[in-house]
Enzyme design. Structure first.
Site, short mmCIF file in Angstrom:
data_model
loop_
_atom_site.label_atom_id
_atom_site.label_comp_id
_atom_site.label_asym_id
_atom_site.label_seq_id
_atom_site.Cartn_x
_atom_site.Cartn_y
_atom_site.Cartn_z
N HIS A 158 34.49 -32.22 70.75
CA HIS A 158 33.77 -31.09 70.14
C HIS A 158 34.72 -30.18 69.35
O HIS A 158 34.59 -28.96 69.39
CB HIS A 158 32.95 -30.33 71.18
CG HIS A 158 33.74 -29.69 72.29
ND1 HIS A 158 33.26 -29.57 73.58
CD2 HIS A 158 34.97 -29.10 72.33
CE1 HIS A 158 34.13 -28.95 74.34
NE2 HIS A 158 35.18 -28.65 73.60
N HIS B 162 34.14 -21.31 75.30
CA HIS B 162 35.47 -20.90 74.84
C HIS B 162 35.50 -19.37 74.69
O HIS B 162 35.72 -18.85 73.60
CB HIS B 162 35.81 -21.59 73.52
CG HIS B 162 35.79 -23.08 73.60
ND1 HIS B 162 34.61 -23.81 73.55
CD2 HIS B 162 36.79 -24.00 73.71
CE1 HIS B 162 34.89 -25.11 73.64
NE2 HIS B 162 36.20 -25.24 73.74
N HIS C 45 44.91 -33.48 73.82
CA HIS C 45 45.40 -32.46 72.89
C HIS C 45 46.02 -31.30 73.65
O HIS C 45 45.63 -30.99 74.77
CB HIS C 45 44.28 -31.97 71.96
CG HIS C 45 43.12 -31.28 72.60
ND1 HIS C 45 42.28 -31.89 73.52
CD2 HIS C 45 42.62 -30.02 72.43
CE1 HIS C 45 41.33 -31.05 73.88
NE2 HIS C 45 41.51 -29.90 73.25
N GLU D 156 39.63 -31.32 79.60
CA GLU D 156 38.23 -31.31 79.17
C GLU D 156 37.55 -32.65 79.44
O GLU D 156 36.32 -32.72 79.57
CB GLU D 156 38.12 -30.97 77.68
CG GLU D 156 38.42 -29.53 77.36
CD GLU D 156 38.27 -29.22 75.87
OE1 GLU D 156 38.30 -28.03 75.53
OE2 GLU D 156 38.12 -30.16 75.07
#
Length: 299
Positions: free
Chosen positions: A12, A59, A193, A240
């Protein structure tokens, strides 16, 4: 009764929403990313899901350090796109499905999962980018959405095993809902990441693809991967990926992959995408969906 017919895993990355909103999704840089979702957009048109249980992480849009729910389920009528600092995305409000959401919430809590129930919240790129990747430009989203937010931002996040078990409990909840609904479960976020520090920009292609492999078939090895392995192998934000395990747990003992896409780079991350069918020995071609032979797997 309601039934879970498919699971979708999807990165996402917020940059994908920006690229789409600015009409750059077929530029040289972004085209290889978005082309991997062309198949899925056509497939979704055939599938016509009624509801998506969309697992994502907030977030700092709906939650901040004042309240950090491990698992939160949205039971509202609709959800507006959040302003993440540059204005809300120009996408439709997200319609909820309160009846199924409250049923799932009740079932999960009685199944001994401590869910936080949210009736009003705004949703950020973690939820709207996957919708864009699957449905493109639409005047309104063609599916009802039950947001399921997971804390993977602040220590401690839930374990992979707990996420997988939550998916199993979601499957039981959906199966006990009396209305005839075609339900999909999406797990979003990742893949490898890291956004800060000396390892910023870390991408581990081998680990990512092994993770995608682990979602397919009858193995449940991914539910036992410890937090420290995600941190070591996939960077600080790679955790995640535990949210994909909620999706996988909801699909039952065995799955078949019908589409797969992996691309590096997108910003400083890897893009992962997979579409799974629960494989219970019956025909996998429900509502016009493609059999595995129709969708070559690419990585």
């Amino acid at each position: 009764m309601a039934r879970i017919t498919a699971g979708v895993g999807c990165s996402h990355v917020p940059l994908l929403g920006v690229a789409h909103d600015q009409g750059k999704d077929r530029d040289a840089y972004f085209a290889p990313i978005f082309e991997g979702f062309d198949w899925t957009r056509e497939w979704e048109k055939q599938e016509k899901p009624d509801v998506v249980i969309l697992v994502y992480n907030d977030h700092a849009s709906a939650f901040d350090m004042k309240i950090i729910p491990t698992f939160a389920i949205g039971c509202g009528e609709s959800y507006k796109p959040a302003d993440e600092g540059w204005g809300p995305r120009p996408v439709p409000d997200v319609p909820g499905h309160p009846d199924l959401a409250w049923h799932v919430a009740q079932s999960l809590i009685l199944d001994e999962f401590d869910m936080t129930i949210i009736n009003e919240m705004e949703v950020d790129h973690g939820l709207t980018v996957p919708l864009t990747m699957m449905f493109g430009d639409v005047a309104e989203w063609p599916v009802k959405v039950i947001p399921l937010a997971v804390n993977v931002v602040t220590y401690p996040p839930p374990s992979g095993n707990r996420c997988w078990a939550l998916g199993e409990a979601i499957a039981r909840a959906v199966a006990s809902f009396p209305e005839d609904l075609n339900v999909q479960v999406w797990g979003t976020g990742g893949m490898s990441h890291q956004l800060q520090g000396p390892r910023a920009g870390l991408i581990n292609k081998e680990w990512d693809n092994d993770f995608l492999d682990g979602l397919v078939g009858d193995t449940d090895r991914l539910r036992r991967v410890p937090h420290i392995e995600y941190l070591r192998e996939t960077g600080s934000e790679g955790i995640e990926m535990v949210m994909w395990l909620i999706m996988r747990g909801a699909l039952g003992k065995r799955t078949t992959a019908i589409h797969r896409h992996y691309h590096v780079p997108c910003s400083n991350t890897a893009i992962g995408h997979i579409v799974l069918r629960p494989d219970n020995g019956e025909s996998l071609d429900t509502r016009g969906g493609s059999a595995a032979s129709d969708a070559p797997l690419t990585a």
